[in-house]
Motif scaffolding. Structure first.
Motif, PDB file in Angstrom:
ATOM      1  N   LEU A  53       0.822  -1.221   0.000  1.00  0.00           N
ATOM      2  CA  LEU A  53       0.000   0.000   0.000  1.00  0.00           C
ATOM      3  C   LEU A  53       0.851   1.263   0.000  1.00  0.00           C
ATOM      4  CD1 LEU A  53      -2.420  -1.215   2.817  1.00  0.00           C
ATOM      5  CD2 LEU A  53      -2.969  -1.062   0.386  1.00  0.00           C
ATOM      6  N   ASN A  54       0.355   2.277  -0.685  1.00  0.00           N
ATOM      7  CA  ASN A  54       0.982   3.590  -0.558  1.00  0.00           C
ATOM      8  C   ASN A  54       0.220   4.411   0.484  1.00  0.00           C
ATOM      9  OD1 ASN A  54      -1.312   4.662  -1.799  1.00  0.00           O
ATOM     10  ND2 ASN A  54      -0.391   4.516  -3.846  1.00  0.00           N
ATOM     11  N   LEU A 105      -4.482   5.618   3.972  1.00  0.00           N
ATOM     12  CA  LEU A 105      -5.425   6.598   4.539  1.00  0.00           C
ATOM     13  C   LEU A 105      -6.860   6.231   4.165  1.00  0.00           C
ATOM     14  CD1 LEU A 105      -3.398   9.874   3.931  1.00  0.00           C
ATOM     15  CD2 LEU A 105      -4.038   8.914   6.158  1.00  0.00           C
ATOM     16  N   SER A 106      -7.049   5.771   2.961  1.00  0.00           N
ATOM     17  CA  SER A 106      -8.383   5.385   2.520  1.00  0.00           C
ATOM     18  C   SER A 106      -8.888   4.182   3.334  1.00  0.00           C
ATOM     19  CB  SER A 106      -8.321   5.071   1.024  1.00  0.00           C
ATOM     20  OG  SER A 106      -9.411   4.306   0.650  1.00  0.00           O
ATOM     21  N   LEU A 107      -7.968   3.236   3.559  1.00  0.00           N
ATOM     22  CA  LEU A 107      -8.340   2.024   4.308  1.00  0.00           C
ATOM     23  C   LEU A 107      -8.705   2.353   5.767  1.00  0.00           C
ATOM     24  CD1 LEU A 107      -8.386  -0.954   3.458  1.00  0.00           C
ATOM     25  CD2 LEU A 107      -6.040  -1.156   4.271  1.00  0.00           C
ATOM     26  N   ILE A 126       4.020   5.132   5.838  1.00  0.00           N
ATOM     27  CA  ILE A 126       3.478   5.309   7.197  1.00  0.00           C
ATOM     28  C   ILE A 126       3.818   6.755   7.581  1.00  0.00           C
ATOM     29  CG2 ILE A 126       3.431   4.414   9.566  1.00  0.00           C
ATOM     30  CD1 ILE A 126       2.744   2.212   7.694  1.00  0.00           C
ATOM     31  N   SER A 127       3.080   7.669   7.056  1.00  0.00           N
ATOM     32  CA  SER A 127       3.406   9.092   7.179  1.00  0.00           C
ATOM     33  C   SER A 127       2.830   9.687   8.463  1.00  0.00           C
ATOM     34  CB  SER A 127       2.831   9.844   5.991  1.00  0.00           C
ATOM     35  OG  SER A 127       1.409   9.783   6.076  1.00  0.00           O
ATOM     36  N   HIS A 128       3.154  10.936   8.699  1.00  0.00           N
ATOM     37  CA  HIS A 128       2.562  11.580   9.881  1.00  0.00           C
ATOM     38  C   HIS A 128       1.058  11.752   9.717  1.00  0.00           C
ATOM     39  CE1 HIS A 128       2.334  15.665   8.018  1.00  0.00           C
ATOM     40  NE2 HIS A 128       3.435  15.283   7.391  1.00  0.00           N
ATOM     41  N   HIS A 129       0.590  11.786   8.473  1.00  0.00           N
ATOM     42  CA  HIS A 129      -0.865  11.841   8.253  1.00  0.00           C
ATOM     43  C   HIS A 129      -1.508  10.536   8.720  1.00  0.00           C
ATOM     44  CE1 HIS A 129      -0.426  15.531   6.047  1.00  0.00           C
ATOM     45  NE2 HIS A 129       0.450  14.973   5.230  1.00  0.00           N
ATOM     46  N   VAL A 130      -0.842   9.438   8.418  1.00  0.00           N
ATOM     47  CA  VAL A 130      -1.354   8.129   8.864  1.00  0.00           C
ATOM     48  C   VAL A 130      -1.337   8.070  10.392  1.00  0.00           C
ATOM     49  CG1 VAL A 130      -0.889   5.648   8.900  1.00  0.00           C
ATOM     50  CG2 VAL A 130      -0.691   6.928   6.748  1.00  0.00           C
ATOM     51  N   LEU A 131      -0.210   8.499  10.974  1.00  0.00           N
ATOM     52  CA  LEU A 131      -0.090   8.424  12.439  1.00  0.00           C
ATOM     53  C   LEU A 131      -1.074   9.352  13.131  1.00  0.00           C
ATOM     54  CD1 LEU A 131       3.774   8.243  12.642  1.00  0.00           C
ATOM     55  CD2 LEU A 131       2.205   6.451  13.357  1.00  0.00           C
ATOM     56  N   ALA A 132      -1.399  10.460  12.492  1.00  0.00           N
ATOM     57  CA  ALA A 132      -2.377  11.373  13.082  1.00  0.00           C
ATOM     58  C   ALA A 132      -3.739  10.675  13.193  1.00  0.00           C
ATOM     59  CB  ALA A 132      -2.496  12.631  12.234  1.00  0.00           C
TER      60      ALA A 132
END
Lengths: 452, 381
Positions: free
Chosen positions: B273-274, B279-281, B309-315
């Motif tokens: 996954l990118n 984020l969509s998942l 696994i970006s900071h957007h994901v972690l947020a």
């Protein structure tokens, strides 16, 4: 002010203190491993002498110490109570730090306090041979010392990792006439089964217990002996706390905080139970009693209060205790000792009743404290004992902040002369701070580690 | 007798001193700027530190290893000669193709290990030949050292070789760094693959019990524990690597070894996954955990090789969603662990230490470093 507070030999306590008489909540009975029904004296007779079984279940507050046992105790008892003036000075704390030093016994720890008593009762009932297990070797060498004083044979199953790495403990046992084999061994069914599965296993205390119990159950005139956990073991160790109380009285001190490390629980029980009595009786209601565990094996701090086996193979009775699960094996390279999965039922009960607090510490912090203590007071402590030192120092530093002159007492339960390789690892910066991932384990309700 | 393939990239590291942040494709420019060679000196430091005698070197001609072995007076056999094996200091004589050709010869001649002097580019060239079959070990002489296949110094490489039993290995990540982006100050890394690297067989600490456990067994223990705590109400994002791969294997599912997969109730619900797909998942699941293993010797838990696994994901998941896994052998080769989410505020949400699952129901408290240094000097290297 004296540094050492000493008692005369005739002041060695004449009775052990049995805290079962003062429990707010009675102990849950041990359960039979197969029937899951309460164990009766007859179930324990194949491996324990009657007198110890009686003590295990006894509700009398005080139990006489036989004269022959007291006579042997005089070889190193009463043990000194030290005031740690130099440590206090280094810490610049207003706290008064006292420690009971058990490292002066021939095997170098508190363990012979019960080894002598257990060997004596076995000898009195005609037992000629005792089988036991040992991890780092403190208990094995203590029982070897005790049995030879009564002319008995002793077979020690020593966790293989230690056996290979600690030749001096092995030689001590040999000097005192015991036979010491690495566990798992080919001498028992449980040992053979584990060796068949994993010939290179470093072993564990739980495996060694299984072997020793099997040995006792399958050999004539042989009993089993355990160096911690059981009620009678805790009972025999109370001589430490009783002496300490007399010694503090001699200098008009009253303990505010009593601290001991906790693996199986006997050294904690030994120092703390007589003080817990004062707390129960209302004589010292604000007393803080702290059990200190390694982060790698925090049974009281992170475990569950439930019935569990005392060994890996499930041969022992089920005991109601704080446990991480009988199949839990702490990392074999953990240097700080105290690697038992469970905690003495008596200590567990007192913890559940909120009479004993617990905390866990990382091993690098433990060795920081050990080295600071050794440089201040001279004694190089066993890593196990250094857990108590760590928290004693932390408490003294809290006093420094608050300006309180609390009286802190801890159990310096043994010397670290056979543990210098652990110190070497500490100085090399190679000790790893293990921790039990309790939150992750707790988040899944599947596969609970204990019997219910 | 241990058979060692030994190859030196004579130009590695030259770009760093003259401000090129790497030498790939810029050797002549580095030479023109007056760069001097660093690899030969470090290679000789490595060779001089070797104490064992039950070894034999196989190497490439001239400045690709032979010169250094002659200087160190160590027995060797030269298996490959580049077209122009000797040069003055002002001409390019060997290339990546020579490194690869030498490595092919080492493999053909059954070398037990290939030791190379170079940087990430050289590591990639060597790994392209060996894959995960022949163990490799890098002596850091390059500008960029982001791969987990390097010893921390020539001397530590010599010590490791002296202690190696010839078979104990662990995994080391080979990283692909975009050099052009790097020169602009952007660290854009991609996980290129997992090489086998030697692990020391000496005990990692003196102790009451026995020496360190086997790396493979530790990986299995980690996988056993992680699968035991997996819940049916939780989506698991499984990061790259062989340790996380062992988790997938235990679940009986195939795993993208260099990417991030999503698992729910024991089944793959998203592969490789990118960030956008992750984020969509996340919108479909209430509870999420992210299982990651740090990247080799550099110790990056986040920010290198797994930027999805970006900071957007972690947020969205919270930082406590992170479950970090690594064997003790891997942690021994990793001085510090790093978090670089690309967002300083997010980095600040992590504590000074982090729990790393290292076995069955066992973890290590490891120090966490959030100050990332972007320069030729590699953190932890």
């Amino acid at each position: 002010m004296n540094t050492k507070i000493l008692l005369d030999e005739n002041e060695i306590p004449k009775k052990w203190y049995n805290i079962q008489a003062d429990l707010k909540t009675p102990l849950d009975p041990p359960m039979h491993p197969q029937t899951k029904k309460p164990v009766g004296p007859a179930d324990l007779e194949p491996i324990f002498p009657k007198e110890l079984i009686k003590q295990e279940m006894c509700q009398d507050r005080y139990i006489d110490i036989p004269e022959e046992v007291r006579d042997i105790y005089t070889l190193w008892r009463p043990s000194p109570l030290f005031r740690a003036h130099r440590l206090e000075k280094i810490l610049k704390t207003p706290a008064k730090i006292y420690y009971k030093y058990e490292g002066g016994s021939p095997p170098g720890s508190h363990k012979p306090n019960t080894a002598i008593a257990q060997a004596y009762y076995n000898m009195k009932e005609g037992i000629e041979r005792i089988a036991t297990e040992t991890g780092a070797g403190q208990w094995g060498s203590s029982l070897a010392f005790a049995t030879q004083l009564f002319g008995m044979e002793c077979k020690v199953y020593m966790v293989r990792g230690s056996y290979d790495q600690k030749p001096y403990r092995k030689m001590m046992m040999q000097t005192w006439g015991a036979t010491c084999v690495p566990s798992p061994s080919p001498d028992t069914n449980s040992g053979r089964a584990i060796l068949a599965k994993d010939p290179d296993t470093p072993g564990s205390l739980g495996i060694a217990i299984s072997e020793a119990v099997e040995d006792a159950a399958t050999h004539d005139n042989t009993n089993y002996s355990l160096g911690s956990v059981l009620n009678h073991v805790c009972l025999h160790q109370t001589i430490i706390g009783q002496e300490a109380q007399k010694q503090l009285d001699m200098v008009d001190e009253k303990a505010d905080i009593v601290i001991a490390s906790a693996g199986g629980g006997s050294n904690l029980a030994g120092l703390c139970f007589p003080f817990v009595k004062d707390k129960i009786d209302g004589k010292n209601p604000d007393l803080e009693v702290i059990a200190v565990e390694p982060s790698a094996c925090p049974s009281l701090t992170k475990g569950m209060f439930a019935y569990d086996f005392g060994d890996v193979a499930g041969l022992t009775p089920l005991l109601k205790m704080f446990t991480l699960g009988h199949d839990f094996i702490p990392p074999s390279i953990h240097a700080g000792g105290l690697r038992y999965h469970g905690m003495a039922p008596l200590v567990s009960r007192l913890h559940a009743d909120q009479l004993i607090d617990s905390t866990s510490v990382y091993q690098n912090e433990v060795f920081d404290a050990a080295v600071m203590f050794a440089r201040a007071e001279g004694i190089i402590p066993a890593p196990e004992s250094a857990h108590a030192i760590r928290v004693a120092i932390d408490k003294a530093l809290e006093c420094k902040k608050t300006g309180e002159a609390k009286t802190i007492l801890f159990n310096n339960s043994g010397h670290g002369h056979f543990d210098l390789s652990s110190y070497e690892g500490y100085f090399a910066g190679s000790l790893v701070d293990y921790e039990y991932p309790a939150d992750l384990i707790a988040e899944s309700l599947k596969k609970l580690p204990v019997m219910s | 007798m241990i058979r060692i393939g030994f190859v030196v990239n004579p130009y590695a590291g030259m770009g760093g001193a003259v401000g090129l942040k790497g030498t790939d494709g810029r050797v002549q420019e580095a030479i023109d700027r007056g760069a001097v060679r660093e690899s030969p000196v470090k290679a000789i430091r490595f060779l001089s530190g070797i104490t064992r005698r039950d070894i034999h070197f196989f190497t490439a001609g001239g400045e690709m290893g032979e010169d250094e072995l002659v200087a160190a007076k160590l027995p060797h056999t030269c298996l490959y000669h580049p077209d122009r094996s000797y040069s003055d200091e002002e001409t390019i004589t060997t290339t990546a193709a020579d490194t690869s050709a030498a490595c092919q010869e080492f493999i053909k001649n059954n070398c037990d290990i290939i030791i190379f002097c170079g940087g990430d580019g050289t590591a990639r060239d060597v790994y392209s030949c060996t894959g995960a079959e022949t163990p490799i070990l890098g002596i850091p002489t390059g500008v960029k050292i982001y791969s987990g296949v390097f010893a921390t110094s020539p001397e530590s490489a010599a010590r490791l070789l002296s202690q190696w039993n010839g078979s104990s290995c662990t995994d080391g990540e080979v990283m692909d760094v975009d050099e052009e982006e790097y020169r602009k100050g952007n660290l854009n890394t991609r996980l290129f693959g997992f090489a086998k690297i030697p692990s020391s067989s000496i005990p990692c600490q003196s102790c009451k019990q026995i020496s360190c456990g086997d790396d493979r067994q530790a990986t299995e223990e980690i996988a056993s524990f992680i699968t035991e705590i997996m819940r049916d109400d939780t989506l698991y994002l499984l990061g790259a690597g062989s340790t996380t791969g062992a988790v997938a294997e235990r679940l009986g599912i195939s795993h993208t070894i260099l990417g991030v997969d999503a698992i729910f109730q024991g089944r793959i619900v998203g592969s490789d996954l990118n960030e956008k797909q992750i984020l969509s998942l996340l919108g479909h699941y209430n509870r999420v955990k992210i299982i990651l293993s740090p990247i080799g010797a550099q110790g990056f838990i986040l920010g290198r090789g797994n930027q999805q696994i970006s900071h957007h994901v972690l947020a969205r998941t919270g930082t406590d969603a992170l479950i970090v896994v690594a064997t003790e052998a891997k942690l021994r080769n990793t001085k510090s662990l790093y978090i670089d989410t690309g967002n300083p505020e997010m980095n600040g949400l992590f504590g000074d230490t982090i729990q790393v699952i290292c076995g069955y129901r066992m973890a290590i408290r490891a120090r966490l470093n959030k100050e990332i240094i972007l320069s030729g000097s590699v953190p932890g290297g």
